[in-house]
Motif scaffolding. Structure first.
Motif, mmCIF file in Angstrom:
data_model
loop_
_atom_site.group_PDB
_atom_site.id
_atom_site.type_symbol
_atom_site.label_atom_id
_atom_site.label_comp_id
_atom_site.label_asym_id
_atom_site.label_seq_id
_atom_site.Cartn_x
_atom_site.Cartn_y
_atom_site.Cartn_z
ATOM 1 N N GLY A 1 0.815 0.140 -1.676
ATOM 2 C CA GLY A 1 0.207 1.341 -2.241
ATOM 3 C C GLY A 1 -0.986 1.862 -1.473
ATOM 4 O O GLY A 1 -1.567 2.874 -1.859
ATOM 5 N N ASP A 2 -1.363 1.202 -0.353
ATOM 6 C CA ASP A 2 -2.513 1.639 0.438
ATOM 7 C C ASP A 2 -2.070 2.397 1.687
ATOM 8 O O ASP A 2 -1.073 2.046 2.337
ATOM 9 C CB ASP A 2 -3.344 0.437 0.902
ATOM 10 N N PHE A 3 -2.835 3.431 2.035
ATOM 11 C CA PHE A 3 -2.716 4.112 3.322
ATOM 12 C C PHE A 3 -3.806 3.591 4.253
ATOM 13 O O PHE A 3 -4.851 3.102 3.810
ATOM 14 C CB PHE A 3 -2.941 5.623 3.165
ATOM 15 N N THR A 4 -3.591 3.753 5.553
ATOM 16 C CA THR A 4 -4.684 3.646 6.520
ATOM 17 C C THR A 4 -4.333 4.510 7.719
ATOM 18 O O THR A 4 -3.162 4.743 8.028
ATOM 19 C CB THR A 4 -4.966 2.198 6.955
ATOM 20 N N LEU A 5 -5.376 4.997 8.408
ATOM 21 C CA LEU A 5 -5.207 5.890 9.551
ATOM 22 C C LEU A 5 -5.657 5.174 10.818
ATOM 23 O O LEU A 5 -6.668 4.456 10.810
ATOM 24 C CB LEU A 5 -6.055 7.147 9.353
ATOM 25 N N TYR A 6 -4.923 5.371 11.916
ATOM 26 C CA TYR A 6 -5.368 4.839 13.197
ATOM 27 C C TYR A 6 -4.971 5.800 14.313
ATOM 28 O O TYR A 6 -4.189 6.735 14.111
ATOM 29 C CB TYR A 6 -4.857 3.430 13.465
ATOM 30 N N VAL B 1 -12.648 12.603 11.063
ATOM 31 C CA VAL B 1 -11.431 11.794 11.119
ATOM 32 C C VAL B 1 -11.724 10.403 11.667
ATOM 33 O O VAL B 1 -11.221 9.396 11.160
ATOM 34 C CB VAL B 1 -10.351 12.495 11.960
ATOM 35 N N GLU B 2 -12.569 10.320 12.691
ATOM 36 C CA GLU B 2 -12.866 9.023 13.301
ATOM 37 C C GLU B 2 -13.545 8.074 12.316
ATOM 38 O O GLU B 2 -13.359 6.864 12.387
ATOM 39 C CB GLU B 2 -13.731 9.213 14.543
ATOM 40 N N ARG B 3 -14.313 8.607 11.385
ATOM 41 C CA ARG B 3 -14.956 7.751 10.383
ATOM 42 C C ARG B 3 -13.942 7.136 9.420
ATOM 43 O O ARG B 3 -14.249 6.160 8.731
ATOM 44 C CB ARG B 3 -16.003 8.547 9.596
ATOM 45 N N LEU B 4 -12.742 7.698 9.382
ATOM 46 C CA LEU B 4 -11.714 7.206 8.462
ATOM 47 C C LEU B 4 -10.789 6.172 9.104
ATOM 48 O O LEU B 4 -9.971 5.574 8.401
ATOM 49 C CB LEU B 4 -10.862 8.384 7.965
ATOM 50 N N LEU B 5 -10.909 5.968 10.418
ATOM 51 C CA LEU B 5 -10.003 5.036 11.090
ATOM 52 C C LEU B 5 -10.170 3.628 10.530
ATOM 53 O O LEU B 5 -11.278 3.155 10.301
ATOM 54 C CB LEU B 5 -10.274 5.033 12.602
ATOM 55 N N SER B 6 -9.039 2.955 10.323
ATOM 56 C CA SER B 6 -9.012 1.553 9.865
ATOM 57 C C SER B 6 -9.796 1.358 8.574
ATOM 58 O O SER B 6 -10.571 0.422 8.441
ATOM 59 C CB SER B 6 -9.546 0.622 10.960
ATOM 60 N N GLN B 7 -9.552 2.252 7.631
ATOM 61 C CA GLN B 7 -10.107 2.092 6.279
ATOM 62 C C GLN B 7 -8.959 2.146 5.272
ATOM 63 O O GLN B 7 -8.034 2.946 5.434
ATOM 64 C CB GLN B 7 -11.091 3.216 5.951
ATOM 65 N N PRO B 8 -8.988 1.314 4.237
ATOM 66 C CA PRO B 8 -7.949 1.421 3.207
ATOM 67 C C PRO B 8 -8.150 2.678 2.379
ATOM 68 O O PRO B 8 -9.268 2.993 1.973
ATOM 69 C CB PRO B 8 -8.157 0.156 2.366
ATOM 70 N N ILE B 9 -7.071 3.417 2.155
ATOM 71 C CA ILE B 9 -7.107 4.638 1.351
ATOM 72 C C ILE B 9 -6.079 4.480 0.235
ATOM 73 O O ILE B 9 -4.886 4.363 0.516
ATOM 74 C CB ILE B 9 -6.766 5.874 2.212
ATOM 75 N N PRO B 10 -6.499 4.438 -1.028
ATOM 76 C CA PRO B 10 -5.537 4.254 -2.121
ATOM 77 C C PRO B 10 -4.492 5.368 -2.124
ATOM 78 O O PRO B 10 -4.803 6.527 -1.856
ATOM 79 C CB PRO B 10 -6.411 4.322 -3.382
ATOM 80 N N GLY B 11 -3.237 4.999 -2.426
ATOM 81 C CA GLY B 11 -2.153 5.969 -2.334
ATOM 82 C C GLY B 11 -1.327 6.124 -3.588
ATOM 83 O O GLY B 11 -0.153 6.487 -3.508
ATOM 84 N N ARG B 12 -1.914 5.853 -4.751
ATOM 85 C CA ARG B 12 -1.101 5.858 -5.970
ATOM 86 C C ARG B 12 -1.368 7.050 -6.888
ATOM 87 O O ARG B 12 -0.605 7.287 -7.823
ATOM 88 C CB ARG B 12 -1.320 4.559 -6.742
ATOM 89 N N THR B 13 -2.446 7.778 -6.665
ATOM 90 C CA THR B 13 -2.783 8.851 -7.605
ATOM 91 C C THR B 13 -3.082 10.145 -6.859
ATOM 92 O O THR B 13 -3.339 10.151 -5.652
ATOM 93 C CB THR B 13 -4.016 8.473 -8.450
ATOM 94 N N GLY B 14 -3.077 11.245 -7.602
ATOM 95 C CA GLY B 14 -3.462 12.537 -7.058
ATOM 96 C C GLY B 14 -2.633 12.955 -5.865
ATOM 97 O O GLY B 14 -1.432 12.700 -5.775
ATOM 98 N N VAL B 15 -3.303 13.632 -4.924
ATOM 99 C CA VAL B 15 -2.636 14.094 -3.709
ATOM 100 C C VAL B 15 -2.041 12.914 -2.951
ATOM 101 O O VAL B 15 -0.942 13.002 -2.384
ATOM 102 C CB VAL B 15 -3.640 14.855 -2.815
ATOM 103 N N ASN B 16 -2.754 11.778 -2.938
ATOM 104 C CA ASN B 16 -2.288 10.603 -2.200
ATOM 105 C C ASN B 16 -0.957 10.105 -2.757
ATOM 106 O O ASN B 16 -0.040 9.764 -2.010
ATOM 107 C CB ASN B 16 -3.332 9.493 -2.277
#
Length: 318
Positions: free
Chosen positions: A104-109, A146-161
């Motif tokens: 259920g988690d996203f992450t960006l790299y 965007v670079e501040r978001l690299l390699s961070q867990p982003i919850p993906g179960r609610t809302g837009v996510n």
């Protein structure tokens, strides 16, 4: 929308691990990989090509993968990748940040920077994830944000996510759903990143729509800033301003996207029967000489030399 299924059932067990990571390098991005299950590796991938975006759904045995500086020098497509963990556990390290991800988690790299990724099974479920790949400039957010978001867990179960996660599952599922416009997916990704960064969603979504239009018409040799402006009922000057706000020009964007698509075909074994000039023509380059000059100016070698270098494993620096 083009869907490709990659499986290993037809191969001897001793060949599956190497074959798999070669396929990953061609479909997603090249890495150095290791696995405790290398001798009896199993995996499958459903890759959905939407032009500006590629979505890959992967199930596999546990593994570790490293994107090294050497790999980046060999090929740097300048993509972001948004990973969604469906089952199992996974993790990522990039820019000195390490995150552990659960279902259920996203992450960006960023494929232009070294990273270390891994996945592991839970007692009941194997690793299973979805990777969305898109160019850096396809997201209308400041690079620093965007670079501040690299390699961070982003919850993906609610809302837009949650909406984005459900859409990705349907698009790359066993029975893929019809794809919405590319702009819809990019708007959802932009919303997810903006929300997690705590910034306002940019109002410059029209740029995404124009970029998606360009992607769909890259094979048309008549594609130009003028034809794009006419198709979107705006003046040429307003089109140029739309790109200038992001430090771009429409002509450069067209050229770079054509080069990216041609370069991918040059590394794809499925295109080995196509002559270099045919690959250039299929992506809108009007003649062989123009294609060769433009490709050499961007990557330092001719298209033919690039194809040969990739086959022989040479280090090519764009």
């Amino acid at each position: 929308m083009q869907t490709t299924l990659i499986r290993l059932d037809h191969l001897p067990a001793c060949e599956r691990f190497d074959f798999w990571w070669e396929a990953v390098g061609q479909s997603v991005v090249s890495v150095d990989a290791a696995s405790a299950h290398a001798a009896d590796f199993w995996a499958e991938m459903t890759a959905v090509d939407l032009g500006l975006i590629q979505i890959s759904r992967v199930r596999s045995a546990s593994f570790e993968a490293r994107r090294t500086t050497r790999r980046i020098r060999q090929s740097d497509p300048e993509f972001y990748q948004l990973n969604y963990t469906v089952t199992g556990r996974s993790g990522l390290e990039q820019q000195g940040r390490q995150c552990a991800l659960n279902a259920g988690d996203f992450t960006l790299y960023d494929t232009s920077r070294p990273f270390h990724a891994w996945s592991a099974a839970t007692p009941s479920q194997p690793p299973h994830g979805i990777v969305v790949q898109f160019p850096h400039r396809a997201i209308p957010l400041p690079t620093g944000t965007v670079e501040r978001l690299l390699s961070q867990p982003i919850p993906g179960r609610t809302g837009v996510n949650g909406l984005l996660a459900g859409l990705l599952m349907r698009l790359a599922g066993p029975r893929p759903a019809p794809a919405p416009p590319t702009t819809t997916i990019l708007e959802l990704i932009t919303g997810l990143l903006a929300d997690h960064a705590g910034v306002a969603k940019p109002g410059d979504i029209p740029l995404i729509k124009v970029q998606a239009f360009i992607e769909e018409h890259l094979p048309d040799s008549g594609l130009s800033p003028t034809s794009i402006a006419q198709a979107h009922h705006m003046s040429l000057r307003n089109l140029q301003r739309l790109f200038e706000r992001h430090g771009l020009t429409a002509a450069t964007w067209i050229r770079d996207r054509r080069l990216a698509r041609a370069r991918r075909d040059l590394t794809d074994p499925r295109c080995d029967t196509l002559a270099v000039r045919s690959i250039g023509a299929r992506w809108g380059f009007q003649n062989d000489a123009h294609f060769s000059r433009t490709f050499r100016a961007a990557y330092g070698v001719s298209p033919g030399a690039y194809r040969t270098g990739v086959r022989e494993g040479s280090t090519l620096t764009p």
